[in-house]
Design a protein around this motif. Structure first.
Motif, PDB file in Angstrom:
ATOM      1  N   ALA A 138      25.159   7.739  34.349  1.00 54.42           N
ATOM      2  CA  ALA A 138      26.402   8.509  34.394  1.00 54.42           C
ATOM      3  C   ALA A 138      27.485   7.665  35.063  1.00 54.42           C
ATOM      4  O   ALA A 138      27.249   7.075  36.121  1.00 54.42           O
ATOM      5  CB  ALA A 138      26.194   9.807  35.162  1.00 54.42           C
ATOM      6  N   ILE A 139      28.643   7.610  34.448  1.00 56.43           N
ATOM      7  CA  ILE A 139      29.785   6.858  34.993  1.00 56.43           C
ATOM      8  C   ILE A 139      30.828   7.865  35.446  1.00 56.43           C
ATOM      9  O   ILE A 139      31.263   8.722  34.675  1.00 56.43           O
ATOM     10  CB  ILE A 139      30.377   5.907  33.934  1.00 56.43           C
ATOM     11  N   ARG A 140      31.238   7.732  36.701  1.00 54.50           N
ATOM     12  CA  ARG A 140      32.151   8.709  37.295  1.00 54.50           C
ATOM     13  C   ARG A 140      33.370   8.022  37.883  1.00 54.50           C
ATOM     14  O   ARG A 140      33.392   6.804  38.036  1.00 54.50           O
ATOM     15  CB  ARG A 140      31.411   9.470  38.407  1.00 54.50           C
ATOM     16  N   PRO A 141      34.403   8.818  38.225  1.00 51.77           N
ATOM     17  CA  PRO A 141      35.552   8.238  38.917  1.00 51.77           C
ATOM     18  C   PRO A 141      35.088   7.568  40.212  1.00 51.77           C
ATOM     19  O   PRO A 141      34.104   8.013  40.808  1.00 51.77           O
ATOM     20  CB  PRO A 141      36.439   9.453  39.207  1.00 51.77           C
ATOM     21  N   PRO A 142      35.743   6.506  40.656  1.00 52.95           N
ATOM     22  CA  PRO A 142      37.009   5.972  40.141  1.00 52.95           C
ATOM     23  C   PRO A 142      36.862   5.001  38.970  1.00 52.95           C
ATOM     24  O   PRO A 142      37.845   4.440  38.520  1.00 52.95           O
ATOM     25  CB  PRO A 142      37.587   5.259  41.354  1.00 52.95           C
ATOM     26  N   THR A 143      35.630   4.781  38.486  1.00 50.33           N
ATOM     27  CA  THR A 143      35.445   3.857  37.365  1.00 50.33           C
ATOM     28  C   THR A 143      36.144   4.371  36.115  1.00 50.33           C
ATOM     29  O   THR A 143      36.675   3.590  35.316  1.00 50.33           O
ATOM     30  CB  THR A 143      33.944   3.650  37.099  1.00 50.33           C
ATOM     31  N   LEU A 166      29.676   8.935  25.921  1.00 56.03           N
ATOM     32  CA  LEU A 166      29.565  10.368  25.677  1.00 56.03           C
ATOM     33  C   LEU A 166      30.223  11.095  26.847  1.00 56.03           C
ATOM     34  O   LEU A 166      29.663  11.164  27.949  1.00 56.03           O
ATOM     35  CB  LEU A 166      28.097  10.766  25.547  1.00 56.03           C
ATOM     36  N   VAL A 167      31.415  11.608  26.637  1.00 54.39           N
ATOM     37  CA  VAL A 167      32.186  12.229  27.710  1.00 54.39           C
ATOM     38  C   VAL A 167      31.632  13.614  28.002  1.00 54.39           C
ATOM     39  O   VAL A 167      31.568  14.472  27.113  1.00 54.39           O
ATOM     40  CB  VAL A 167      33.682  12.302  27.357  1.00 54.39           C
ATOM     41  N   ILE A 168      31.250  13.841  29.268  1.00 52.40           N
ATOM     42  CA  ILE A 168      30.683  15.115  29.693  1.00 52.40           C
ATOM     43  C   ILE A 168      31.743  15.979  30.364  1.00 52.40           C
ATOM     44  O   ILE A 168      31.854  17.165  30.103  1.00 52.40           O
ATOM     45  CB  ILE A 168      29.498  14.887  30.659  1.00 52.40           C
ATOM     46  N   GLY A 169      32.532  15.400  31.255  1.00 50.81           N
ATOM     47  CA  GLY A 169      33.593  16.141  31.944  1.00 50.81           C
ATOM     48  C   GLY A 169      33.529  15.974  33.445  1.00 50.81           C
ATOM     49  O   GLY A 169      34.002  14.987  33.995  1.00 50.81           O
ATOM     50  N   SER A 170      32.910  16.923  34.131  1.00 53.52           N
ATOM     51  CA  SER A 170      32.868  16.864  35.593  1.00 53.52           C
ATOM     52  C   SER A 170      31.774  15.925  36.070  1.00 53.52           C
ATOM     53  O   SER A 170      30.801  15.652  35.350  1.00 53.52           O
ATOM     54  CB  SER A 170      32.619  18.268  36.167  1.00 53.52           C
ATOM     55  N   ASN A 171      31.927  15.476  37.309  1.00 51.21           N
ATOM     56  CA  ASN A 171      30.910  14.607  37.903  1.00 51.21           C
ATOM     57  C   ASN A 171      29.555  15.313  37.972  1.00 51.21           C
ATOM     58  O   ASN A 171      28.513  14.737  37.635  1.00 51.21           O
ATOM     59  CB  ASN A 171      31.335  14.188  39.310  1.00 51.21           C
ATOM     60  N   ALA A 172      29.581  16.569  38.416  1.00 53.08           N
ATOM     61  CA  ALA A 172      28.331  17.314  38.582  1.00 53.08           C
ATOM     62  C   ALA A 172      27.623  17.497  37.239  1.00 53.08           C
ATOM     63  O   ALA A 172      26.393  17.341  37.140  1.00 53.08           O
ATOM     64  CB  ALA A 172      28.614  18.671  39.227  1.00 53.08           C
ATOM     65  N   ASP A 173      28.379  17.817  36.193  1.00 52.31           N
ATOM     66  CA  ASP A 173      27.759  18.008  34.879  1.00 52.31           C
ATOM     67  C   ASP A 173      27.171  16.704  34.345  1.00 52.31           C
ATOM     68  O   ASP A 173      26.093  16.691  33.748  1.00 52.31           O
ATOM     69  CB  ASP A 173      28.791  18.564  33.889  1.00 52.31           C
ATOM     70  N   ALA A 174      27.894  15.602  34.549  1.00 55.18           N
ATOM     71  CA  ALA A 174      27.389  14.311  34.085  1.00 55.18           C
ATOM     72  C   ALA A 174      26.094  13.946  34.796  1.00 55.18           C
ATOM     73  O   ALA A 174      25.136  13.465  34.165  1.00 55.18           O
ATOM     74  CB  ALA A 174      28.436  13.227  34.298  1.00 55.18           C
ATOM     75  N   MET A 175      26.054  14.207  36.089  1.00 56.83           N
ATOM     76  CA  MET A 175      24.837  13.916  36.837  1.00 56.83           C
ATOM     77  C   MET A 175      23.683  14.815  36.383  1.00 56.83           C
ATOM     78  O   MET A 175      22.522  14.389  36.320  1.00 56.83           O
ATOM     79  CB  MET A 175      25.091  14.102  38.337  1.00 56.83           C
ATOM     80  N   GLN A 176      23.998  16.053  36.036  1.00 59.33           N
ATOM     81  CA  GLN A 176      22.965  16.983  35.580  1.00 59.33           C
ATOM     82  C   GLN A 176      22.379  16.547  34.238  1.00 59.33           C
ATOM     83  O   GLN A 176      21.162  16.589  34.037  1.00 59.33           O
ATOM     84  CB  GLN A 176      23.560  18.386  35.466  1.00 59.33           C
ATOM     85  N   VAL A 177      23.234  16.108  33.332  1.00 58.62           N
ATOM     86  CA  VAL A 177      22.745  15.644  32.033  1.00 58.62           C
ATOM     87  C   VAL A 177      21.916  14.375  32.204  1.00 58.62           C
ATOM     88  O   VAL A 177      20.858  14.213  31.578  1.00 58.62           O
ATOM     89  CB  VAL A 177      23.920  15.414  31.061  1.00 58.62           C
TER      90      VAL A 177
END
Length: 411
Positions: free
Chosen positions: A372-377, A348-359
């Motif tokens: 939540a999976i974030r860059p650089p992954t 489920l693509v959220i977008g920004s790192n901060a938004d993904a962490m918030q969800v």
């Protein structure tokens, strides 16, 4: 060290890239589960001491706490003890390992298999054994880190082609003058859940006299009539052997899969032509110089292979869960994108790192754990929740996840 690392750690934290290691244990010990507790088996965990419904593991078939595997492990401890004591080429290769390799080869329909103690070790050991200086490797842009590291260790020339772009790969193969050419790809991509076209890749390798290495970490156990994986799913080889159309054509194929995901235990294997497997056994440093996995792991895996074949309803249920999730997300009209995937991986693509962490935090507050999976992954701007489904989940638990997502979206 303080001056070197603390400023960099602070920058990592500011970019919302800091990973947190959590303590995870079953909410109820598997041996203590009663008939009324089965919905907890493999789905509900204590995460840092708090009970959570988990959609974070790769236990796709729900085998990590299966009673048959646990019984096999207890029996193996009584027979072998708990340690392998040495590398497989010294005295760490037991009758249990020998039987496991034969059963793995039979399941995937290839002549021989070689068991490694970990998937990372299999890839970073096998690739440098297969190619080296003067050779060329062609790697999909979204390949897993262990494939990338194996390629780097090989010192072969690296050619990265755009994800799934067979036309670009064909051009690169055509232009290469390398002595040996090896195409390396995930079969099911771990962060997107999409499945590569193995028949098309094999045909391309035939035309350009290249080898093909397929990492089926997330397809093995999940795809195929008996869980043989992507090769079976796409009609190349499986329990019945190599398909007639591919007879004599799979000698250039190196099949790798891990056993700590759908198989529920640990380790990995490579399978293919006996000469290739023998060469890897003789040359892979991660096989030669590492202590073998204990026989208890091998016997647990043998039990897992039996369950995979004897309980096809697990794969059927997994597909039912996937459909339930996708229908629920669509009906909820969430502001995020659920990527196309026919596998247990539902990103489920959220977008920004901060938004993904918030969800992720919003779900956690509701007792639901999805990492939540974030860059650089994953690429910048595509931070996501990697929803991992398991045959251990119930339809009701999927509904609970969808409801939690809807509440998170509502703020």
């Amino acid at each position: 060290m303080k001056d070197s690392f603390e400023p960099e750690l602070a920058q990592w934290q500011a970019a919302q890239r800091m990973r947190v290691r959590r303590q995870v244990a079953p909410a109820v010990a598997p041996a203590e589960l009663g008939p009324d507790d089965e919905a907890l088996r493999g789905t509900t965990y204590l995460i840092d001491g708090q009970q959570r419904l988990s959609f974070g593991s790769n236990d796709y078939l729900g085998l990590s706490q299966h009673p048959a595997l646990m019984a096999a492990a207890h029996a193996a401890i009584d027979r072998y003890g708990v340690g392998a004591t040495a590398s497989p080429l010294v005295c760490g290769h037991s009758p249990a390992h020998e039987a496991l390799e034969a059963e793995l080869a039979a399941l995937v329909g290839l002549p021989r298999a070689l068991y490694f103690y970990a998937g990372y070790a299999a890839n970073v050991g096998a690739i440098p054994a297969l190619v080296g200086r003067g050779d060329a490797v062609f790697s999909d842009a979204l390949n897993h880190a262990c494939l990338i590291d194996g390629i780097r260790l090989s010192r072969a020339e690296l050619n990265v082609y755009p994800h799934g772009d067979l036309a670009a790969l064909a051009q690169a193969l055509q232009a290469s003058k390398a002595q040996r050419k090896l195409v390396v790809t995930d079969a099911v991509f771990s962060m997107d859940g999409n499945v590569v076209d193995v028949p098309a890749l094999l045909a391309l390798c035939e035309r350009h006299d290249a080898w093909l290495m397929v990492d089926d970490a997330h397809g093995f156990g999940v795809l195929g009539a008996q869980g043989e994986g992507t090769l079976s799913h796409q009609g190349i080889a499986g329990r019945a052997g190599v398909a007639p159309a591919w007879q004599g054509r799979v000698d250039r194929l190196i099949h790798m899969a891990t056993l700590g995901k759908a198989a529920g235990v640990a380790g990995a294997f490579i399978a293919g032509h006996p000469a290739m497997v023998e060469w890897v056994m003789q040359k892979a440093r991660t096989y030669m110089f590492a202590t073998a996995a204990p026989a208890v792991v091998a016997e647990s895996l043998r039990a897992a292979l039996r369950v995979m074949q004897d309980e096809p309803q697990r794969r059927a249920h997994l597909q039912t869960l996937r459909q339930r999730l996708r229908e629920g997300v669509e009906a909820a009209r969430l502001p995020w994108t659920l990527m196309p995937s026919e596998t247990a991986i539902q990103p489920l693509v959220i977008g920004s790192n901060a938004d993904a962490m918030q969800v992720m935090a919003a779900l956690d507050a509701q007792g639901v754990w999805v990492p939540a999976i974030r860059p650089p992954t994953v690429p910048e701007g595509t931070a996501r929740l990697r929803i991992s489904l398991s045959a251990a989940h119930t339809l009701g638990q999927i509904d609970r996840l969808v409801a939690a997502l809807a509440q998170a979206a509502a703020g």
